[in-house]
Design a protein around this motif. Structure first.
Motif, short mmCIF file in Angstrom:
data_model
loop_
_atom_site.label_atom_id
_atom_site.label_comp_id
_atom_site.label_asym_id
_atom_site.label_seq_id
_atom_site.Cartn_x
_atom_site.Cartn_y
_atom_site.Cartn_z
N GLU A 51 6.59 -3.03 10.56
CA GLU A 51 6.68 -3.42 9.15
C GLU A 51 5.30 -3.77 8.62
O GLU A 51 4.58 -4.55 9.23
N ARG A 52 4.97 -3.19 7.51
CA ARG A 52 3.64 -3.42 6.94
C ARG A 52 3.68 -4.66 6.06
O ARG A 52 4.44 -4.72 5.10
N PRO A 53 2.84 -5.67 6.36
CA PRO A 53 2.79 -6.86 5.50
C PRO A 53 1.91 -6.58 4.29
O PRO A 53 1.36 -5.49 4.15
N VAL A 145 10.85 7.28 3.35
CA VAL A 145 10.22 6.23 4.15
C VAL A 145 8.86 6.74 4.61
O VAL A 145 8.77 7.72 5.34
N SER A 146 7.81 6.07 4.17
CA SER A 146 6.47 6.57 4.48
C SER A 146 5.41 5.52 4.19
O SER A 146 5.60 4.68 3.31
N ARG A 147 4.31 5.59 4.94
CA ARG A 147 3.14 4.78 4.57
C ARG A 147 1.86 5.59 4.77
O ARG A 147 0.77 5.05 4.71
N SER A 148 1.99 6.89 5.04
CA SER A 148 0.79 7.70 5.31
C SER A 148 0.10 8.09 4.01
O SER A 148 0.75 8.27 2.98
N ASN A 149 -1.21 8.21 4.07
CA ASN A 149 -1.98 8.61 2.90
C ASN A 149 -1.56 9.99 2.42
O ASN A 149 -1.52 10.26 1.22
N ARG A 318 1.81 13.63 9.67
CA ARG A 318 1.97 12.26 9.14
C ARG A 318 2.49 11.36 10.27
O ARG A 318 3.44 10.61 10.13
N ARG A 319 1.80 11.49 11.42
CA ARG A 319 2.25 10.83 12.65
C ARG A 319 2.40 9.32 12.51
O ARG A 319 3.22 8.69 13.17
N GLU A 320 1.59 8.71 11.62
CA GLU A 320 1.68 7.25 11.45
C GLU A 320 3.02 6.82 10.86
O GLU A 320 3.38 5.64 10.89
N ASP A 321 3.78 7.79 10.31
CA ASP A 321 5.10 7.46 9.75
C ASP A 321 6.20 7.45 10.80
O ASP A 321 7.32 7.00 10.54
#
Length: 469
Positions: A51-53, A145-149, A318-321
């Motif tokens: 979870e990204r704060p 659902v994603s947080r990749s650039n 987008r491996r960070e996802d």
């Protein structure tokens, strides 16, 4: 006390001193923040995967990796995430240097509570707001659902495109989420209150596709016992997704082009056109330029559909996802299977992150469903993930769903084989005609559409108008 707004931003606090961790958690909790407290840099990085704060608050002196190394790692993974460091006197020069490298700020122990809260408020004000206004603003893309650039850039582009009525072509490998992006574009557009209709052009038999898209009138062909609105009319005012557009038969491409030019559909068997106001989003995993060169896809249709192109990245791009998606799917599926879940063991999550994923997000979902269905412990172990990754991942269907799919495909094949003759098809299936008709009705199959003499034209002697070809 500071006048920090109680906006429930999440702060990740890192300190190896349990008393200090408890004190900071109480202080920040009382100020209205959600706090996740961990005792090491390694634990902080593991938490960031889940979870990204909105902010990281870390002591500089930590066992193993120190706060500065943690900052460097956070910076490389999440460039926009603010970090505040807490320092003792001896580490001030390091903290000053870190500030030059991008740490939001540092506080020297002992510090005042108000000083800490003010610094946090400043950091949160300058970084992306995460309060209710942003959540409401992002409702259009809430299913993605994603947080990749890479995905952030794509979604920003999709949002801009959604404001216009331009036709959009979505490119991307199978399983990358083209339909989900099409839905998000619809939600972000002025058409959001109207229907979103999706049709897979490759999954519907050619004989049925024309009637599905454009509709038919009563008597247009044998068994057309009532008027049937096509999907264009069903989507009127809204958005129509033509999925796998590259698989559309050439004869239908001509008719689709006419609909797009005239903004009206003519149902099968009708002499009247019906006006439609539909925004077209099409999707394909095929290379349409190659299909055009081979004469399988019309150039004029391609340019009409391809006003704006959006390309979805593969999951490997987008491996960070992957950890975020895996945990998201697990919590959804645990509810479906009635299981208690506390996530993946760290090594299981690592195995998922390192896998190749030729089937992209859809394959990841199927793997997570498999491990969730088979898991006997709340924490999913590495062995179960390895087992799921070794076996080719199939979509997990219930027995009833699998039988339903087989039954429909079997009936379609029979009708093709017998040229739409129900008596012959029933004989081959070793079923009486009444029972066979009931099966066709259950699967909404119309035998008349399988006749090879003009695909749905009335039988000889009929005086109904036939579709314009």
């Amino acid at each position: 006390m500071s006048d920090v707004p109680h906006h429930r931003s999440r702060i990740l606090v890192v300190d190896d001193d349990p008393d200090m961790l408890r004190l900071l958690s109480m202080r920040l909790g009382a100020a209205g923040y959600q706090v996740t407290a961990v005792g090491s840099a390694e634990a902080a990085l593991a938490q960031l995967e889940i979870e990204r704060p909105q902010l990281v608050l870390s002591d500089v002196r930590l066992p193993g990796r120190d706060g500065l190394a943690l900052f460097a790692e956070v910076r490389s993974r999440h460039p926009s995430l603010p970090v505040i460091l807490l320092t003792a006197h001896g580490t001030i020069p390091d903290a000053v240097e870190a500030t030059a490298r991008g740490v939001f700020g540092y506080l020297t122990k002992p510090y005042e509570a108000k000083e800490l809260l003010d610094k946090i408020a400043q950091a949160l004000a300058l970084s992306t707001p995460a309060g209710p206004s942003r959540r409401a603003d992002e409702a259009w893309r809430s299913d993605i659902v994603s947080r990749s650039n890479r995905m952030d850039d794509l979604l920003a582009e999709a949002r801009m495109v959604a404001q216009s009525d331009a036709s959009v072509l979505l490119r991307g490998d199978s399983g990358t989420g083209k339909e989900m992006l099409a839905r998000a574009i619809h939600k972000a557009s002025a058409r959001a209150g109207k229907p979103f209709v999706a049709v897979n052009c490759g999954a519907i038999p050619e004989a049925l596709l024309e009637s599905e898209l454009f509709g038919h009138v009563k008597g247009a062909f044998t068994d057309a016992v009532a008027n049937h609105k096509g999907l264009f009319q069903a989507a009127d005012g809204g958005t129509l997704l033509l999925d796998e557009i590259g698989d559309m038969p050439p004869a239908l491409q001509v008719k689709l082009l006419r609909v797009l030019q005239e903004r009206a559909v003519r149902p099968l068997g009708s002499s009247q056109s019906v006006p439609v106001d539909v925004r077209i989003v099409s999707a394909t995993h095929r290379d349409l330029e190659v299909a055009m060169a081979e004469g399988q896809f019309r150039e004029d249709l391609y340019y009409r559909l391809n006003v704006v192109t959006l390309t979805l990245p593969t999951l490997a791009e987008r491996r960070e996802d992957i950890p975020l998606l895996a945990n998201h799917f697990l919590s959804k599926l645990a509810a479906k299977y009635g299981k208690r879940s506390s996530g993946f063991a760290p090594e299981a999550l690592k195995a998922l992150t390192m896998a190749t994923w030729p089937g992209n997000v859809r394959q990841l979902y199927n793997v997570v469903e498999q491990v969730c269905a088979l898991s006997t412990t709340p924490l999913v172990p590495l062995a179960l993930v390895q087992r799921a990754l070794r076996t080719p991942t199939m979509e997990v269907l219930s027995f009833a769903e699998a039988r339903q799919r087989f039954e429909r495909a079997y009936l379609v094949d029979l009708l093709k084989m017998t040229d739409g003759n129900v008596a012959d098809a029933a004989r081959l299936a070793q079923r009486n005609r009444t029972e066979f008709y009931r099966l066709l009705q259950k699967h909404a199959l119309t035998p008349g559409l399988f006749k090879s003499d003009g695909s749905g034209a009335p039988e000889a002697g009929g005086d109904e108008a036939v579709a314009d070809t």
